[in-house]
Design a protein around this motif. Structure first.
Motif, PDB file in Angstrom:
ATOM      1  N   SER A  67       0.822  -1.227   0.000  1.00 22.91           N
ATOM      2  CA  SER A  67       0.000   0.000   0.000  1.00 22.91           C
ATOM      3  C   SER A  67       0.849   1.267   0.000  1.00 22.91           C
ATOM      4  O   SER A  67       0.438   2.286  -0.537  1.00 22.91           O
ATOM      5  N   VAL A  68       2.009   1.217   0.605  1.00 19.87           N
ATOM      6  CA  VAL A  68       2.912   2.375   0.590  1.00 19.87           C
ATOM      7  C   VAL A  68       3.731   2.391  -0.690  1.00 19.87           C
ATOM      8  O   VAL A  68       3.844   3.414  -1.370  1.00 19.87           O
ATOM      9  N   GLY A  75      -5.145  -6.858   1.673  1.00 21.13           N
ATOM     10  CA  GLY A  75      -4.353  -6.225   2.705  1.00 21.13           C
ATOM     11  C   GLY A  75      -2.915  -6.712   2.780  1.00 21.13           C
ATOM     12  O   GLY A  75      -2.539  -7.715   2.155  1.00 21.13           O
ATOM     13  N   PRO A  76      -2.098  -6.033   3.582  1.00 23.55           N
ATOM     14  CA  PRO A  76      -0.661  -6.346   3.640  1.00 23.55           C
ATOM     15  C   PRO A  76      -0.337  -7.679   4.298  1.00 23.55           C
ATOM     16  O   PRO A  76       0.724  -8.253   4.054  1.00 23.55           O
ATOM     17  N   LEU A  77      -1.233  -8.192   5.141  1.00 24.11           N
ATOM     18  CA  LEU A  77      -0.925  -9.415   5.877  1.00 24.11           C
ATOM     19  C   LEU A  77      -0.595 -10.575   4.944  1.00 24.11           C
ATOM     20  O   LEU A  77       0.276 -11.405   5.242  1.00 24.11           O
ATOM     21  N   ALA A  78      -1.291 -10.645   3.816  1.00 27.45           N
ATOM     22  CA  ALA A  78      -1.073 -11.745   2.871  1.00 27.45           C
ATOM     23  C   ALA A  78       0.390 -11.841   2.470  1.00 27.45           C
ATOM     24  O   ALA A  78       0.965 -12.940   2.401  1.00 27.45           O
ATOM     25  N   TYR A 245      -3.209   1.854   3.351  1.00 22.71           N
ATOM     26  CA  TYR A 245      -4.123   0.739   3.095  1.00 22.71           C
ATOM     27  C   TYR A 245      -5.565   1.237   3.005  1.00 22.71           C
ATOM     28  O   TYR A 245      -6.319   0.835   2.102  1.00 22.71           O
ATOM     29  N   LEU A 246      -5.963   2.117   3.891  1.00 24.73           N
ATOM     30  CA  LEU A 246      -7.315   2.674   3.845  1.00 24.73           C
ATOM     31  C   LEU A 246      -7.534   3.475   2.563  1.00 24.73           C
ATOM     32  O   LEU A 246      -8.625   3.448   1.984  1.00 24.73           O
ATOM     33  N   ALA A 247      -6.490   4.173   2.118  1.00 31.19           N
ATOM     34  CA  ALA A 247      -6.594   4.919   0.860  1.00 31.19           C
ATOM     35  C   ALA A 247      -6.771   3.957  -0.317  1.00 31.19           C
ATOM     36  O   ALA A 247      -7.554   4.217  -1.238  1.00 31.19           O
ATOM     37  N   ASP A 248      -6.060   2.833  -0.279  1.00 37.47           N
ATOM     38  CA  ASP A 248      -6.207   1.827  -1.336  1.00 37.47           C
ATOM     39  C   ASP A 248      -7.621   1.246  -1.345  1.00 37.47           C
ATOM     40  O   ASP A 248      -8.207   1.009  -2.409  1.00 37.47           O
ATOM     41  N   ILE A 249      -8.160   0.992  -0.144  1.00 33.06           N
ATOM     42  CA  ILE A 249      -9.532   0.465  -0.050  1.00 33.06           C
ATOM     43  C   ILE A 249     -10.514   1.449  -0.666  1.00 33.06           C
ATOM     44  O   ILE A 249     -11.421   1.072  -1.416  1.00 33.06           O
TER      45      ILE A 249
END
Length: 570
Positions: A67-68, A75-78, A245-249
């Motif tokens: 996301s950055v 999400g980044p966890l994956a 991440y919220l911006a990507d969502i």
């Protein structure tokens, strides 16, 4: 006396050895062993979705932050889970590696649940453990997009989310310790937020109902929210990932705006075989009254809503809420393990079924089986077929795909894939015409096994050709980008990946318009690949999106199936 003591000691040891906690520990150990082996699996429809994980994990391994530094579909966890395993288990079949990576997150809360439930009933603990292991370990969706035996490299993030929702619901239904419930809810909700936002919203619905129904106290709710926010603040302060991440969502929502009602109808029709008996069971339990209560499962905390909570805290209502939450999650999914989260409430119904008799008992047992069995039967059947036919399958020929090349398929499909590559290269005008007409060469092209096999063979061709080009011209491309849905080449060639672009690049729903930062990153990319086996509208759209940043790049022919755009080297 001695013999009796020895027998009793042996029986206690045997009980511990075959306890739910021991079985889960053994399963994790077996997974570790299997990841050390160079296993092979048959290529399935849309198998290239797997490469999104490999691309994202490789980016994390070289220092990029989801996301950055790149736009991701989930999400980044994956990617955080897969990145360390990709280097630790260098021989692992990548689909198994990605599928089982979730155990790093799913096993800890499951241990908590089993330890708590097992104190009251080992049978109940086993009844929660076995479905968890079944769906966590098998890389297969409920849906089927090919009639030929294979495994599913797509929908992995949906499968992972379904497993986490299952764990959360197990906790809400069966944990009575406030501290244990706090751990399970906080852990799973944080993981769901960082994995897939629609799963987190479904979890929020379950937790909100748990509070209203008295399964969670105000203290638990406040503690969970505080711990959740603290974790997010820490992540954002250290990596800046949460706001990005919220911006990507927000961007994904705008790119995929549509009618939610139509998606509910689509999901309902797709999973009608589970939804219909589950909904009917909910109504039947509510009308029958007997067998609807949560036997012996009164929460230890004070009820916040008194009489309302007592009316709501019933199997029939819980089942309805679980179905709604699961169905909402499925509105955004192409594949996964739909509605497996309802099993804990079905188990709760089974525990109270002795209160029923006659026709009521038969009806309830029939509906439980009809709701619970389809996911198990579908997945078990598909896994069995994929394993049995492996003896007749052949390896997909490759030399430079690393572990991505540990795949097989029917010999006639591999042969067809090779012949179709020849068709693509001999008649490019035909496929350019189709692309210009916004048509794919086949309506379900990406689900076709020969396309997926052919794409892997073409990727292997690209790796070999890039190395030959670099050797012949005495250069090395430090950054590589692919104008295609996926980009395995930085991973395969141990290079850097272009920052600020989308991975899983579907221009119809998952690629935002490039901004100045993105165009600058593309402009600085050493090698930009464009696949021509076949030419497609999606690839042409990606080329058009980034063409302004490629003005100084020199076009070259890398191989029969690949064009290249090379940045001038100083």
């Amino acid at each position: 006396m001695i013999v009796a003591a020895w027998t009793e000691s042996f029986n206690r040891a045997k009980q511990r050895m075959f306890s739910p906690l021991s079985i889960l520990s053994i399963a994790v150990l077996i997974v570790v062993i299997l990841l050390m082996l160079p296993l092979k699996l048959p290529v399935g429809p849309m198998y290239w979705d797997l490469i999104i994980y490999i691309d994202g994990a490789h980016r994390v391994a070289i220092g990029q932050t989801p996301s950055v530094d790149f736009f991701a579909p989930v999400g980044p966890l994956a990617y955080w889970l897969v990145a360390p395993l990709l280097t630790t288990f260098s021989n692992a079949q990548p689909l198994l590696l990605v599928q089982w990576s979730l155990l790093l997150v799913s096993a800890p809360p499951m241990f908590v649940i089993l330890a708590h439930v097992g104190q009251r009933s080992r049978a109940t603990a086993f009844a929660l453990l076995l479905p968890f292991l079944f769906f966590q370990l098998l890389p297969m969706n409920v849906e089927q997009y090919s009639s030929y035996p294979s495994v599913d490299g797509y929908g992995i993030y949906n499968r992972h989310t379904s497993v986490l929702l299952y764990i959360l619901f197990c906790g809400l239904m069966f944990i009575r310790s406030q501290w244990s419930l706090f751990i399970v809810v906080t852990w799973t909700c944080l993981a769901l937020f960082l994995l897939k936002i629609t799963g987190f919203i479904a979890a929020g619905l379950l937790c909100a109902f748990a509070f209203v129904a008295g399964r969670m106290t105000m203290r638990e709710v406040l503690g969970t929210v505080a711990a959740f926010l603290l974790a997010l603040v820490t992540l954002d302060a250290t990596l800046g990932v949460v706001r990005a991440y919220l911006a990507d969502i927000s961007l994904l929502v705008r790119l995929n705006e549509g009618n939610l009602l139509s998606r509910f109808l689509q999901a309902s029709s797709l999973h009608f075989g589970i939804l219909a008996p589950a909904a009917t069971l909910s109504v039947a339990l509510y009308l029958l009254k007997v067998g609807d209560s949560l036997l012996g499962q009164e929460p230890t905390g004070a009820r916040a809503f008194g009489a309302l909570a007592r009316k709501l805290d019933r199997n029939s209502i819980w089942l309805a809420v679980a179905v709604i939450a699961g169905l909402f999650f499925e509105t955004q999914n192409t594949g996964g393990q739909a509605l497996i989260l309802i099993w804990p409430v079905l188990l709760s119904v089974l525990l109270g079924v002795h209160r029923l008799s006659g026709a009521s008992l038969i009806l309830v047992l029939f509906l439980i089986g009809a709701a619970a069995l389809p996911p198990f039967i579908n997945v078990a059947h598909r896994v069995a077929r994929a394993l049995v036919v492996q003896v007749k399958f052949v390896d997909v020929p490759n030399e430079g795909l690393k572990t991505l090349g540990q795949v097989t398929q029917r010999p006639e499909i591999v042969e067809r894939a090779a012949k179709m590559r020849e068709v693509y290269t001999r008649f490019p005008e035909t496929f350019q015409f189709l692309a210009d007409s916004n048509l794919l060469p086949a309506f379900t092209l990406y689900s076709e096994l020969d396309f997926q096999v052919g794409w892997l063979m073409a990727a292997d061709e690209a790796v070999k050709s890039i190395r030959e080009y670099e050797l012949a011209n005495k250069i090395q491309f430090k950054t590589i980008m692919n104008l295609n849905f996926v980009n395995p080449f930085p991973f395969l060639l141990n290079r850097d990946a272009t920052r600020h672009i989308a991975i899983g690049a579907d221009p119809s729903r998952a690629v935002p318009a490039p901004d100045a930062e993105t165009l600058a990153a593309v402009s600085g990319t050493d090698l930009i690949l464009y696949p021509t086996c076949p030419i497609t509208d999606a690839n042409d759209t990606l080329l058009a999106m980034y063409r302004s940043a490629m003005a100084t790049h020199m076009p070259v022919v890398i191989s029969k199936c690949w064009k290249g755009y090379i940045r001038p080297m100083k």
